[in-house]
Design a protein around this motif. Structure first.
Motif: not given
Length: 800
Positions: A5-7, A84-87, A94-95, A100-101
Motif C-alpha cells: 500500500v505505501p509503495k 491480483g492487486v485489487e486489494e 482509500r487512504e 475505487l468504485d
C-alpha cells in the motif's frame, strides 16, 4: 509499484503529478482515473512485451479472432482483479480519500459491440489469456459504437455514443503498423514471366491505423492483444473532393452497424467488413513472414477464426494475398486458406445470413469479386460432380446466385470447421438451415456451446456471492470453474442458504437504488425481480413478456389479491435504429410501465421498469440482483444465448423455452430447477413447414388474450394514437410469426408456478444453489479449450 500500500500510494502520487502537472489536492477524478489506468498499463508492459516476443520467437501456433464486435465493458477493476492487486489499490486509494468504485464510474463502457456476439468475443479474449493460450482479437475502433439510448416519452432516441471523449487509457496507437486498404478502381490483368498478374488501378485508399489493447490473463504473465483498426485518410486520391473523401473515410470506423436500409448504408457496412479483414490479414501475414517459415506451412502456425459472417470476406482476401502478393498458385493458396480459416455461425434466421448485391460488391471490391467468382465456379463444379443433374442443389448452395454474394456459403466453403454455439443450434444447422452443406462436408461441422467468463460475471460482478463460494469451497473455482459443483454439498445447509439469501437481498437493494436514481421509480426489494435484458428482437419475444404483464395488471384490477407475490419486471434493450417494430415494443413496455406504476390499486404489487442504455456495466448490477431470468425466445430461433448463463451463475432461476443453451442448462440443473414452457423447436419447425397455426383462433378462444390484444388499439393507453396498430397487426393480421399467442397460456402457467415456488424460501434457495453449482460448465474457459483443442490446434506458449 503494487507490492504494498505505501509503495502504491507513493507511485500513484508521483505519476499523477508527472502526467498532469498538478498536486493531488487539485486533481480531478478523471485525472485520478487516467493516472491509475496508465500505471496498470505500464505495470503489464513488461509481460506484454515478453508475451509478444515469446510468440514471435516460438514455433507455437497462434489464433486470430476476427469479430466485428468486442463488447468489453469497463476494464479498470477487471484488470486489477486479474493482476491480483485489487486489494492493495483499494486500500491505497482509500487512504488517499478515494473510493475505487468512484474511479470505476469514470470509465466509459467501450462502444465496440451490441449484444451476445460481441460479449462472447470479449469473454473469449479473457479466457485465452487466462489459459495462457496464444490468441489475439482483431476488430474496429468505432468512434461512436452503436448509439447511446435515451428514452423520451417512452420512445427510444439514439444519440452518438461518446465513449472516446477522454481517449481510451488502455490503448496504444501503433502508427508504424498502419496498413493501406484499397476500394473501388479497376483491375488490370497481364502476363509476367509466364504467370497472370493483377494490378489494382485508380483505387480509393483508406489507411487502417492499429490501436493495441493489452488483454490481461487471470494471475498469469500472459498478456495477449486486442488490435482495433481506426480508419483515417491515406494519400488523397488525385482529383478527389478532399472533404468528401475525408468524411467517407472516417465514417468506416465511426459507427457499429450503420443503417443498411439503402445502398449508401450497405456500401458502408461492406467497407467496414473488408477494412477489418484486409488490415488484419495483412498484419497477420507480415508477422508470420518474420518467422522465416515457408508460406506453404502458414496453416501450421496461424489459425484465423471468423466470428459470424461479418469477416467471411477473409476467404477471398487470404486467397488474394497468397496469390497476388506472395505468388502462390490457386491450388496451394486454396489448401492453405481452407486449413487456416474456421467459422462460427450464430443464427438460424435466414435474414441474418448476410448477402450483398453484385451491383454494390463488384465495383467496391473488384479484385475480391473476381476471386469469389472463381471460388463459386469451382465449388459449383464440385457439387455438380457429386450430384450430377441436380441444378436445384447447385443453385441453393452457390456462393453467387440471384444477383447476390452469399456470405454464409462463402464462409463454409472456405473454412475447415463450421460450428454452432449450442447443441440444439448445431443440430438445426446440420439438419435444416445448412443441411446441403452438411451432406457435402459432414466432417467440417461441429458444436461448441457458448460460455461466459466467470471472472467478470461472478468474481467481479458479485463479490458477495464469490466471497461466500470461496469461504465454502476454497478459491480453486476461479481457475477451475467446474469445481463450483462442490457447492452441491451445501444444498441442505440452512446457514449457507441463509447467507445466500442475504447476499441476494443486498444485490437487490443496490439495484433498487440504481433504479430509483435513474428513473425515480421506487421498487419493493422483497418482490420477485423478473428480468429480461438483451437485444430487442421479435424472436426474443419481449412482446410476450409485456403482454403477460398487461394480463397481470388486468387480473389485479379485478382482484387485488390475484398475485401471490409482488412482482418487479425489469427490461433493458436497444432496438436497431431502423427496426421499427422493435422500437414500438419499447414504447409499449414504457406505456405499460407508466400505467401500472402510477395506478394506486396496483403500484404496490406490480412494477415495470425499463432501464435505458443497457450495457455491460449496467448488466453487472442487474445479473446479481435477478430472481427470474426471462429466456423466452421462440424455440429454434435463439442460437445459444449467454445472458441465460450469466443469470444462472448468479443464482437466478430460468423461465424459458427449450431453445438454445436453455436445453443444456436444463440437462445440468434438472427440470425441477428451471421453469419451462411453450412449443418445442420441433413443433415450431413443423408449424413453419406445414402450417396449421392460426393466431386468430387463440384470440377468439382465450378471453385473456382477447382482452390484452384489444387493449393495444382500444384506447386503453391514453395519448398513444394508433401507435400499437402495427403490434396488433403482427399478432393477428400477419399470423403471429413467433407464436406469442400460441405460447401465452403456457407462459402464464409457468409464471404462476414461479409465484408458488417463491413463497417457499428454502425451496427457492435450494433451486438457486443448484443453478450456481452447475454453472461452471458454462464458463468460456471450457468453451475456449474446446476451440483450442478441436478447431484451432493451439497450445499454451508457456508449456514445452
Amino acid at each position: 509499484m503494487f507490492s504494498s500500500v505505501p509503495k502504491f500510494k507513493t507511485a500513484f502520487l508521483k505519476k499523477l503529478e508527472m502526467m498532469f502537472g498538478t498536486s493531488f489536492e487539485e486533481s480531478t477524478s478523471q485525472e485520478q482515473f487516467q493516472t491509475l489506468g496508465h500505471m496498470i498499463r505500464e505495470y503489464v508492459s513488461a509481460d506484454w512485451i515478453q508475451t509478444n516476443e515469446l510468440y514471435r520467437a516460438g514455433a507455437k501456433k497462434q489464433v486470430y479472432y476476427l469479430s466485428i464486435e468486442f463488447l468489453l465493458g469497463r476494464l479498470l477493476r477487471h484488470n486489477l482483479l486479474n493482476l491480483g492487486v485489487e486489494e492493495v489499490v483499494c486500500k491505497g486509494l482509500r487512504e488517499l480519500g478515494i473510493e475505487l468504485d468512484q474511479l470505476e464510474e469514470i470509465e466509459a463502457d467501450a462502444g465496440l459491440g451490441n449484444g451476445g456476439l460481441g460479449r462472447l468475443a470479449a469473454c473469449f479474449l479473457d479466457s485465452l489469456a487466462s489459459l495462457d493460450l496464444p490468441g489475439h482479437g482483431l476488430g474496429i475502433r468505432y468512434k461512436h459504437g452503436l448509439f447511446e439510448q435515451k428514452i423520451v416519452d417512452g420512445y427510444q432516441v439514439e444519440l452518438p455514443e461518446q465513449w472516446l471523449r477522454h481517449g481510451h487509457v488502455w490503448e496504444v496507437r501503433k502508427t508504424d503498423d498502419a496498413v493501406e486498404i484499397p476500394f473501388w478502381g479497376e483491375i488490370e490483368t497481364r502476363m509476367e514471366n509466364g504467370r497472370l498478374v493483377f494490378r489494382h488501378l485508380n483505387a480509393e485508399p483508406i489507411m487502417a491505423i492499429p490501436y493495441d489493447l493489452p488483454v490481461i490473463g487471470y494471475h498469469t504473465q500472459t498478456v495477449n492483444t486486442l488490435r482495433l483498426w481506426n480508419a483515417e485518410p491515406a494519400r488523397f486520391p488525385a482529383h478527389a473532393d478532399i472533404f468528401k473523401y475525408k468524411k467517407e473515410t472516417e465514417s468506416v470506423s465511426e459507427f457499429l452497424y450503420p443503417d443498411d436500409t439503402h445502398d449508401e448504408g450497405k456500401i458502408l457496412r461492406l467497407k467496414q467488413q473488408y477494412f477489418l479483414v484486409a488490415a488484419s490479414l495483412k498484419a497477420i501475414v507480415k508477422s508470420f513472414k518474420k518467422k522465416n517459415k515457408s508460406l506453404l506451412a502458414f496453416q501450421d502456425y496461424v489459425s484465423i477464426h471468423i466470428n459470424d459472417t461479418h469477416p467471411a470476406i477473409a476467404v477471398p482476401e487470404l486467397m488474394r494475398i497468397l496469390m497476388d502478393d506472395e505468388g502462390l498458385g490457386w491450388d496451394e493458396a486454396w489448401r492453405i486458406t481452407v486449413q487456416t480459416l474456421s467459422y462460427t455461425n450464430h443464427t438460424t434466421l435466414a435474414e441474418a445470413l448476410e448477402r450483398w448485391p453484385l451491383r454494390i460488391f463488384q465495383p467496391l471490391l473488384p479484385r475480391i469479386f473476381m476471386i469469389i467468382e472463381e471460388i463459386n465456379e469451382r465449388f459449383c463444379k464440385e457439387v455438380w460432380k457429386q450430384y450430377p443433374g441436380d441444378w436445384d442443389r447447385v443453385e441453393r448452395m452457390a456462393v453467387i446466385a440471384h444477383g447476390e454474394v452469399r456470405m454464409a456459403p462463402l464462409a463454409i466453403v472456405g473454412s475447415h470447421s463450421i460450428n454452432g454455439v449450442a447443441k440444439l443450434h448445431t443440430e438445426i444447422l446440420k439438419n435444416r438451415e445448412m443441411n446441403l452443406f452438411y451432406q457435402f462436408y459432414p466432417e467440417r461441422f461441429n458444436n461448441k456451446t457458448n460460455g461466459i467468463t466467470h471472472r467478470r460475471w461472478l468474481l467481479k460482478a458479485n463479490p458477495g456471492l464469490s466471497g461466500l463460494i470461496t469461504d465454502a469451497i476454497g478459491p480453486d473455482w476461479i481457475g477451475e470453474p467446474h469445481k463450483l459443483a462442490e457447492l452441491m454439498r451445501y444444498n441442505t445447509d440452512s446457514v449457507f442458504l441463509g447467507k445466500l439469501h442475504e447476499i441476494k437481498q443486498r444485490n437487490k437493494e443496490r439495484l433498487a437504488k440504481t433504479i430509483l436514481d435513474k428513473t425515480g421509480i421506487e421498487i419493493d426489494t422483497e418482490s420477485i425481480f423478473d428480468v429480461q435484458v438483451k437485444r430487442l428482437h421479435a424472436y426474443k419475444r419481449q412482446l410476450l413478456n409485456v403482454l403477460h404483464i398487461m394480463h397481470l395488471y388486468n387480473e389485479l384490477k379485478k382482484d387485488p389479491d390475484a398475485l401471490l407475490s409482488p412482482r418487479t419486471f425489469i427490461f433493458g434493450a436497444k432496438a436497431s435504429p431502423g427496426y421499427y417494430f422493435a422500437k414500438k415494443v419499447i414504447k409499449l413496455i414504457n406505456s405499460v410501465a407508466d400505467k401500472v406504476n402510477k395506478d394506486p390499486a396496483t403500484k404496490d404489487k406490480l412494477k415495470v421498469v425499463f432501464l435505458e442504455n443497457y450495457r455491460v456495466s449496467l448488466a453487472e448490477e442487474i445479473f446479481p440482483a435477478a430472481d427470474i431470468s426471462e429466456q423466452i425466445s421462440t424455440a429454434s430461433k435463439e442460437a445459444s444465448g449467454t445472458g441465460n448463463m450469466k443469470f444462472m451463475m448468479n443464482g437466478a432461476l430460468t423461465l424459458g423455452t427449450l431453445d438454445g443453451a436453455n436445453v443444456e442448462i436444463t440437462e445440468r440443473v434438472g427440470r425441477e430447477n428451471i421453469f419451462l414452457f411453450g412449443l418445442s423447436a420441433e413443433e415450431v419447425l413443423d408449424y413453419q413447414n406445414n402450417g396449421g397455426y392460426h393466431s386468430l383462433e387463440y384470440y377468439h378462444h382465450d378471453a385473456r388474450i382477447r382482452e390484452i390484444v384489444d387493449q393495444l388499439v382500444n384506447g386503453f393507453f391514453p395519448d398513444t394514437d394508433n401507435h400499437f396498430n402495427e403490434v396488433y397487426d403482427t399478432l393477428l393480421g400477419h399470423n403471429d410469426q413467433y407464436f406469442v399467442l400460441k405460447d401465452f397460456a403456457s407462459y402464464a402457467e409457468a409464471h404462476l408456478e414461479v409465484s408458488r415456488k417463491y413463497l417457499d424460501r428454502g425451496k427457492w434457495l435450494r433451486m438457486s444453489l443448484v443453478n450456481i453449482a452447475q454453472s461452471g460448465y458454462f464458463s468460456s474457459d471450457r468453451t475456449v479449450r474446446e476451440y483450442a483443442d478441436d478447431i484451432w490446434k493451439v497450445h499454451s506458449a508457456l508449456k514445452v
